[in-house]
Design an enzyme around this catalytic site. Structure first.
Site, short mmCIF file in Angstrom:
data_model
loop_
_atom_site.label_atom_id
_atom_site.label_comp_id
_atom_site.label_asym_id
_atom_site.label_seq_id
_atom_site.Cartn_x
_atom_site.Cartn_y
_atom_site.Cartn_z
N LYS A 53 0.84 -1.21 0.00
CA LYS A 53 0.00 0.00 0.00
C LYS A 53 0.88 1.26 0.00
CE LYS A 53 -3.81 -2.49 2.15
NZ LYS A 53 -4.61 -2.84 3.34
N GLN A 97 -4.76 -1.81 9.62
CA GLN A 97 -4.70 -3.13 9.01
C GLN A 97 -5.26 -4.19 9.98
OE1 GLN A 97 -3.75 -3.53 5.81
NE2 GLN A 97 -4.01 -5.74 5.82
N ASP A 120 -11.23 2.39 4.01
CA ASP A 120 -11.56 0.96 3.91
C ASP A 120 -13.07 0.75 3.72
OD1 ASP A 120 -9.50 -0.91 3.91
OD2 ASP A 120 -9.26 -0.87 6.09
N1 GUN Z 1 -6.94 -7.23 6.18
C1 GUN Z 1 -7.24 -7.95 5.08
N2 GUN Z 1 -7.86 -7.17 4.17
C2 GUN Z 1 -7.95 -5.94 4.71
C3 GUN Z 1 -8.46 -4.70 4.25
O1 GUN Z 1 -9.01 -4.58 3.14
N3 GUN Z 1 -8.34 -3.65 5.10
C4 GUN Z 1 -7.78 -3.77 6.32
N4 GUN Z 1 -7.73 -2.68 7.09
N5 GUN Z 1 -7.28 -4.89 6.79
C5 GUN Z 1 -7.37 -5.97 5.98
#
Ligand code: GUN
Length: 295
Positions: A53, A97, A120
Protein backbone atom coordinates in the site's frame (compact mmCIF):
# COMPACT_ATOMS: atom_id res chain seq x y z
CA UNK A 1 -17.36 -22.29 -25.00
CA UNK A 2 -14.54 -19.85 -25.72
CA UNK A 3 -13.80 -18.34 -22.34
CA UNK A 4 -12.36 -14.89 -21.88
CA UNK A 5 -9.92 -14.05 -19.10
CA UNK A 6 -10.71 -10.93 -17.11
CA UNK A 7 -7.37 -9.45 -16.07
CA UNK A 8 -7.04 -7.59 -12.76
CA UNK A 9 -3.67 -6.10 -13.73
CA UNK A 10 -5.22 -4.65 -16.93
CA UNK A 11 -8.34 -3.22 -15.28
CA UNK A 12 -6.34 -1.80 -12.37
CA UNK A 13 -3.84 -0.11 -14.73
CA UNK A 14 -6.75 1.58 -16.53
CA UNK A 15 -8.00 2.92 -13.16
CA UNK A 16 -4.49 3.99 -12.06
CA UNK A 17 -4.26 6.03 -15.28
CA UNK A 18 -7.42 7.91 -14.28
CA UNK A 19 -6.20 8.34 -10.70
CA UNK A 20 -2.89 9.84 -11.89
CA UNK A 21 -4.84 12.56 -13.73
CA UNK A 22 -6.94 13.30 -10.63
CA UNK A 23 -3.83 13.38 -8.40
CA UNK A 24 -2.08 15.79 -10.78
CA UNK A 25 -5.11 18.09 -10.67
CA UNK A 26 -5.22 18.00 -6.87
CA UNK A 27 -1.49 18.71 -6.64
CA UNK A 28 -1.78 21.63 -9.08
CA UNK A 29 -4.32 23.08 -6.64
CA UNK A 30 -2.00 22.57 -3.67
CA UNK A 31 -3.47 19.34 -2.26
CA UNK A 32 -1.26 16.27 -1.98
CA UNK A 33 -3.55 13.30 -1.24
CA UNK A 34 -2.33 11.65 1.98
CA UNK A 35 -2.96 8.06 3.06
CA UNK A 36 -1.83 6.55 6.36
CA UNK A 37 -1.76 2.87 7.22
CA UNK A 38 -1.54 1.66 10.82
CA UNK A 39 0.01 -1.77 11.42
CA UNK A 40 -0.15 -3.31 14.89
CA UNK A 41 2.20 -6.22 15.50
CA UNK A 42 4.24 -8.31 13.10
CA UNK A 43 1.81 -10.53 11.19
CA UNK A 44 3.83 -11.40 8.06
CA UNK A 45 0.87 -11.25 5.64
CA UNK A 46 -0.19 -7.86 7.05
CA UNK A 47 3.39 -6.59 6.73
CA UNK A 48 3.35 -7.50 3.02
CA UNK A 49 -0.01 -5.79 2.39
CA UNK A 50 1.02 -2.65 4.30
CA UNK A 51 4.29 -2.43 2.36
CA UNK A 52 2.42 -2.79 -0.95
CA UNK A 53 0.00 0.00 0.00
CA UNK A 54 2.82 2.40 0.91
CA UNK A 55 4.73 1.58 -2.27
CA UNK A 56 1.69 2.19 -4.46
CA UNK A 57 1.06 5.58 -2.79
CA UNK A 58 4.62 6.62 -3.55
CA UNK A 59 4.40 5.40 -7.15
CA UNK A 60 1.29 7.57 -7.60
CA UNK A 61 2.96 10.61 -6.02
CA UNK A 62 0.72 10.62 -2.96
CA UNK A 63 1.79 11.38 0.60
CA UNK A 64 2.13 8.12 2.51
CA UNK A 65 2.62 7.36 6.19
CA UNK A 66 3.07 3.92 7.70
CA UNK A 67 2.64 3.76 11.45
CA UNK A 68 3.94 0.55 13.03
CA UNK A 69 2.93 -0.15 16.62
CA UNK A 70 4.04 -3.10 18.77
CA UNK A 71 1.63 -6.03 19.30
CA UNK A 72 1.38 -5.29 23.04
CA UNK A 73 0.12 -1.69 22.80
CA UNK A 74 -3.08 -1.02 24.71
CA UNK A 75 -6.40 -0.39 23.01
CA UNK A 76 -6.29 3.11 24.49
CA UNK A 77 -2.94 3.86 22.81
CA UNK A 78 -4.30 2.74 19.44
CA UNK A 79 -7.46 4.83 19.90
CA UNK A 80 -5.25 7.84 20.69
CA UNK A 81 -3.31 7.30 17.44
CA UNK A 82 -6.62 7.15 15.54
CA UNK A 83 -7.74 10.38 17.16
CA UNK A 84 -4.46 12.02 16.05
CA UNK A 85 -4.98 10.82 12.46
CA UNK A 86 -8.60 12.01 12.48
CA UNK A 87 -7.24 15.51 13.24
CA UNK A 88 -4.16 15.42 10.96
CA UNK A 89 -4.78 17.77 8.00
CA UNK A 90 -2.07 16.11 5.86
CA UNK A 91 -3.88 12.74 6.05
CA UNK A 92 -7.11 12.56 4.04
CA UNK A 93 -7.70 8.85 4.58
CA UNK A 94 -6.30 6.08 6.73
CA UNK A 95 -6.88 2.49 7.74
CA UNK A 96 -5.89 0.14 10.50
CA UNK A 97 -4.70 -3.13 9.01
CA UNK A 98 -6.71 -6.13 10.26
CA UNK A 99 -6.57 -8.54 12.02
CA UNK A 100 -5.64 -6.86 15.33
CA UNK A 101 -4.17 -8.62 18.39
CA UNK A 102 -6.85 -10.41 20.44
CA UNK A 103 -6.83 -7.91 23.35
CA UNK A 104 -7.98 -5.07 21.05
CA UNK A 105 -11.65 -4.73 20.07
CA UNK A 106 -11.71 -4.36 16.27
CA UNK A 107 -15.23 -2.93 16.19
CA UNK A 108 -14.29 -0.22 18.68
CA UNK A 109 -11.23 0.67 16.58
CA UNK A 110 -13.18 0.85 13.30
CA UNK A 111 -15.87 2.99 14.94
CA UNK A 112 -13.23 5.44 16.19
CA UNK A 113 -12.18 6.31 12.63
CA UNK A 114 -13.78 9.48 11.22
CA UNK A 115 -16.16 8.15 8.49
CA UNK A 116 -14.83 10.94 6.21
CA UNK A 117 -11.35 9.34 6.44
CA UNK A 118 -12.48 5.70 6.47
CA UNK A 119 -11.00 4.67 3.11
CA UNK A 120 -11.56 0.96 3.91
CA UNK A 121 -15.32 1.62 4.02
CA UNK A 122 -15.61 -0.49 7.18
CA UNK A 123 -17.18 2.13 9.50
CA UNK A 124 -20.89 1.39 10.14
CA UNK A 125 -21.75 4.84 8.72
CA UNK A 126 -20.16 3.94 5.37
CA UNK A 127 -21.64 0.42 5.44
CA UNK A 128 -25.08 1.97 5.99
CA UNK A 129 -24.59 4.57 3.26
CA UNK A 130 -23.64 1.81 0.81
CA UNK A 131 -26.76 -0.18 1.70
CA UNK A 132 -29.08 2.78 1.09
CA UNK A 133 -27.21 3.76 -2.10
CA UNK A 134 -25.76 7.06 -0.82
CA UNK A 135 -22.23 8.30 -1.59
CA UNK A 136 -19.57 7.08 0.84
CA UNK A 137 -16.47 4.92 0.81
CA UNK A 138 -17.07 1.45 -0.64
CA UNK A 139 -15.03 -1.51 0.62
CA UNK A 140 -12.19 -2.05 -1.82
CA UNK A 141 -12.55 -5.68 -2.86
CA UNK A 142 -16.28 -5.67 -3.74
CA UNK A 143 -15.90 -2.27 -5.41
CA UNK A 144 -12.99 -3.71 -7.41
CA UNK A 145 -15.06 -6.70 -8.55
CA UNK A 146 -17.82 -4.33 -9.68
CA UNK A 147 -15.28 -2.27 -11.66
CA UNK A 148 -13.99 -5.46 -13.35
CA UNK A 149 -17.54 -6.30 -14.46
CA UNK A 150 -18.24 -2.76 -15.71
CA UNK A 151 -14.92 -2.31 -17.51
CA UNK A 152 -15.11 -5.76 -19.13
CA UNK A 153 -18.50 -4.82 -20.62
CA UNK A 154 -20.39 -7.50 -18.68
CA UNK A 155 -24.10 -6.73 -18.43
CA UNK A 156 -25.33 -6.99 -14.84
CA UNK A 157 -28.86 -5.53 -15.11
CA UNK A 158 -31.50 -8.24 -14.63
CA UNK A 159 -28.81 -10.92 -14.29
CA UNK A 160 -28.79 -13.45 -11.48
CA UNK A 161 -25.68 -12.81 -9.39
CA UNK A 162 -24.87 -15.53 -6.88
CA UNK A 163 -22.39 -14.52 -4.17
CA UNK A 164 -20.68 -17.45 -2.43
CA UNK A 165 -19.60 -16.35 1.06
CA UNK A 166 -21.01 -13.88 3.60
CA UNK A 167 -18.05 -12.09 5.16
CA UNK A 168 -18.40 -8.46 6.24
CA UNK A 169 -15.55 -7.39 3.93
CA UNK A 170 -16.52 -9.23 0.73
CA UNK A 171 -19.72 -11.34 0.55
CA UNK A 172 -22.22 -9.06 2.30
CA UNK A 173 -21.05 -5.76 0.73
CA UNK A 174 -20.75 -7.46 -2.69
CA UNK A 175 -24.42 -8.42 -2.53
CA UNK A 176 -25.35 -4.94 -1.29
CA UNK A 177 -23.58 -3.32 -4.28
CA UNK A 178 -25.15 -5.58 -6.91
CA UNK A 179 -28.77 -4.90 -5.77
CA UNK A 180 -28.37 -1.11 -6.07
CA UNK A 181 -29.82 0.81 -9.00
CA UNK A 182 -27.34 1.83 -11.69
CA UNK A 183 -24.34 0.87 -13.77
CA UNK A 184 -22.70 -2.42 -12.82
CA UNK A 185 -25.67 -3.34 -10.61
CA UNK A 186 -29.48 -3.75 -11.00
CA UNK A 187 -28.93 -7.49 -10.49
CA UNK A 188 -31.06 -10.16 -8.85
CA UNK A 189 -28.87 -11.36 -5.99
CA UNK A 190 -28.61 -14.59 -4.00
CA UNK A 191 -26.10 -15.21 -1.24
CA UNK A 192 -25.03 -18.75 -0.38
CA UNK A 193 -22.67 -19.81 2.41
CA UNK A 194 -21.38 -22.73 4.47
CA UNK A 195 -24.83 -23.47 5.94
CA UNK A 196 -26.77 -23.28 2.65
CA UNK A 197 -28.71 -26.43 1.70
CA UNK A 198 -28.25 -27.59 -1.92
CA UNK A 199 -25.63 -24.93 -2.59
CA UNK A 200 -24.72 -26.28 -6.05
CA UNK A 201 -28.33 -26.02 -7.22
CA UNK A 202 -28.19 -22.29 -6.55
CA UNK A 203 -24.69 -21.65 -7.92
CA UNK A 204 -25.81 -23.43 -11.13
CA UNK A 205 -28.46 -20.76 -11.61
CA UNK A 206 -25.91 -17.93 -11.59
CA UNK A 207 -25.37 -15.78 -14.67
CA UNK A 208 -22.56 -14.18 -12.65
CA UNK A 209 -20.94 -16.24 -9.90
CA UNK A 210 -18.81 -14.30 -7.37
CA UNK A 211 -16.89 -16.59 -5.05
CA UNK A 212 -15.37 -15.47 -1.71
CA UNK A 213 -15.67 -18.43 0.64
CA UNK A 214 -11.97 -18.95 1.45
CA UNK A 215 -11.83 -22.65 0.49
CA UNK A 216 -9.29 -23.69 -2.16
CA UNK A 217 -10.90 -24.87 -5.46
CA UNK A 218 -14.33 -25.13 -3.79
CA UNK A 219 -16.29 -24.42 -6.98
CA UNK A 220 -16.09 -27.21 -9.56
CA UNK A 221 -17.43 -27.42 -13.12
CA UNK A 222 -20.65 -29.21 -12.12
CA UNK A 223 -21.60 -26.20 -9.93
CA UNK A 224 -21.46 -23.69 -12.81
CA UNK A 225 -23.95 -23.00 -15.63
CA UNK A 226 -22.66 -23.06 -19.22
CA UNK A 227 -21.84 -19.51 -20.30
CA UNK A 228 -21.66 -18.04 -16.80
CA UNK A 229 -19.23 -15.28 -15.79
CA UNK A 230 -17.11 -16.43 -12.82
CA UNK A 231 -15.27 -14.03 -10.49
CA UNK A 232 -12.89 -15.68 -8.04
CA UNK A 233 -12.02 -13.57 -4.98
CA UNK A 234 -10.18 -16.41 -3.22
CA UNK A 235 -6.44 -16.45 -2.52
CA UNK A 236 -5.37 -19.67 -0.83
CA UNK A 237 -1.79 -20.83 -0.51
CA UNK A 238 -1.52 -24.59 -0.99
CA UNK A 239 1.47 -26.96 -0.79
CA UNK A 240 2.96 -27.82 -4.17
CA UNK A 241 6.30 -29.64 -4.10
CA UNK A 242 6.68 -29.13 -7.89
CA UNK A 243 6.72 -25.36 -7.37
CA UNK A 244 10.06 -23.61 -6.58
CA UNK A 245 8.58 -22.08 -3.38
CA UNK A 246 7.01 -25.39 -2.30
CA UNK A 247 3.59 -23.75 -2.44
CA UNK A 248 1.41 -21.74 -4.81
CA UNK A 249 -1.71 -19.57 -4.84
CA UNK A 250 -5.06 -20.97 -5.93
CA UNK A 251 -8.51 -19.42 -5.90
CA UNK A 252 -11.81 -20.62 -4.47
CA UNK A 253 -12.65 -21.84 -8.01
CA UNK A 254 -11.13 -24.96 -9.58
CA UNK A 255 -9.98 -22.91 -12.57
CA UNK A 256 -8.94 -25.75 -14.92
CA UNK A 257 -12.16 -27.62 -14.25
CA UNK A 258 -14.45 -24.60 -14.64
CA UNK A 259 -12.92 -22.31 -17.27
CA UNK A 260 -14.18 -24.07 -20.41
CA UNK A 261 -17.80 -23.74 -19.27
CA UNK A 262 -17.60 -19.99 -18.73
CA UNK A 263 -18.05 -16.96 -20.95
CA UNK A 264 -15.47 -15.13 -18.83
CA UNK A 265 -13.46 -15.91 -15.70
CA UNK A 266 -10.82 -14.29 -13.47
CA UNK A 267 -7.62 -16.30 -12.90
CA UNK A 268 -5.72 -16.54 -9.58
CA UNK A 269 -3.22 -14.96 -9.53
CA UNK A 270 -3.87 -12.23 -12.12
CA UNK A 271 -7.53 -11.66 -11.29
CA UNK A 272 -9.21 -9.78 -8.45
CA UNK A 273 -6.02 -9.49 -6.32
CA UNK A 274 -4.62 -6.19 -7.65
CA UNK A 275 -8.07 -4.54 -7.57
CA UNK A 276 -8.13 -4.25 -3.77
CA UNK A 277 -5.16 -1.88 -3.46
CA UNK A 278 -6.31 -0.06 -6.60
CA UNK A 279 -9.73 0.72 -5.12
CA UNK A 280 -8.12 1.71 -1.82
CA UNK A 281 -6.06 4.26 -3.75
CA UNK A 282 -9.23 5.43 -5.53
CA UNK A 283 -10.87 5.95 -2.12
CA UNK A 284 -7.83 7.89 -0.89
CA UNK A 285 -7.96 10.20 -3.92
CA UNK A 286 -11.71 10.62 -3.39
CA UNK A 287 -11.06 11.47 0.28
CA UNK A 288 -8.64 14.24 -0.75
CA UNK A 289 -11.11 15.60 -3.34
CA UNK A 290 -13.90 15.60 -0.71
CA UNK A 291 -11.61 17.46 1.70
CA UNK A 292 -10.77 20.08 -0.94
CA UNK A 293 -14.43 20.57 -1.83
CA UNK A 294 -15.26 21.29 1.82
CA UNK A 295 -12.84 24.24 1.98
N1 GUN B 1 -6.94 -7.23 6.18
C1 GUN B 1 -7.24 -7.95 5.08
N2 GUN B 1 -7.86 -7.17 4.17
C2 GUN B 1 -7.95 -5.94 4.71
C3 GUN B 1 -8.46 -4.70 4.25
O1 GUN B 1 -9.01 -4.58 3.14
N3 GUN B 1 -8.34 -3.65 5.10
C4 GUN B 1 -7.78 -3.77 6.32
N4 GUN B 1 -7.73 -2.68 7.09
N5 GUN B 1 -7.28 -4.89 6.79
C5 GUN B 1 -7.37 -5.97 5.98
Amino acid sequence: MVCRLISGPEVSEEIYGELRTRIEKLKSEGFVPGLAVVLVGEDPASQVYVRMKGKKCEELGMHSETIVMPADITEEELLKKIDDLNKDASIHGFLVQLPLPKHIDEDKVIEAIDPMKDVDGFHPVNVGRMLIGKPGFLPATPAGVQQMLIRSGIETAGKHVVVVGRSNIVGKPMAALMIQRGLGADSTVSIVHSKTANLAEITKQADILIVAIGKPRFITGDMVKDGAVVIDVGTNRIDDPTHPKGSRLVGDVDFENVKDKTAAITPVPGGVGPMTICMLMANAVQAAENFKNLL
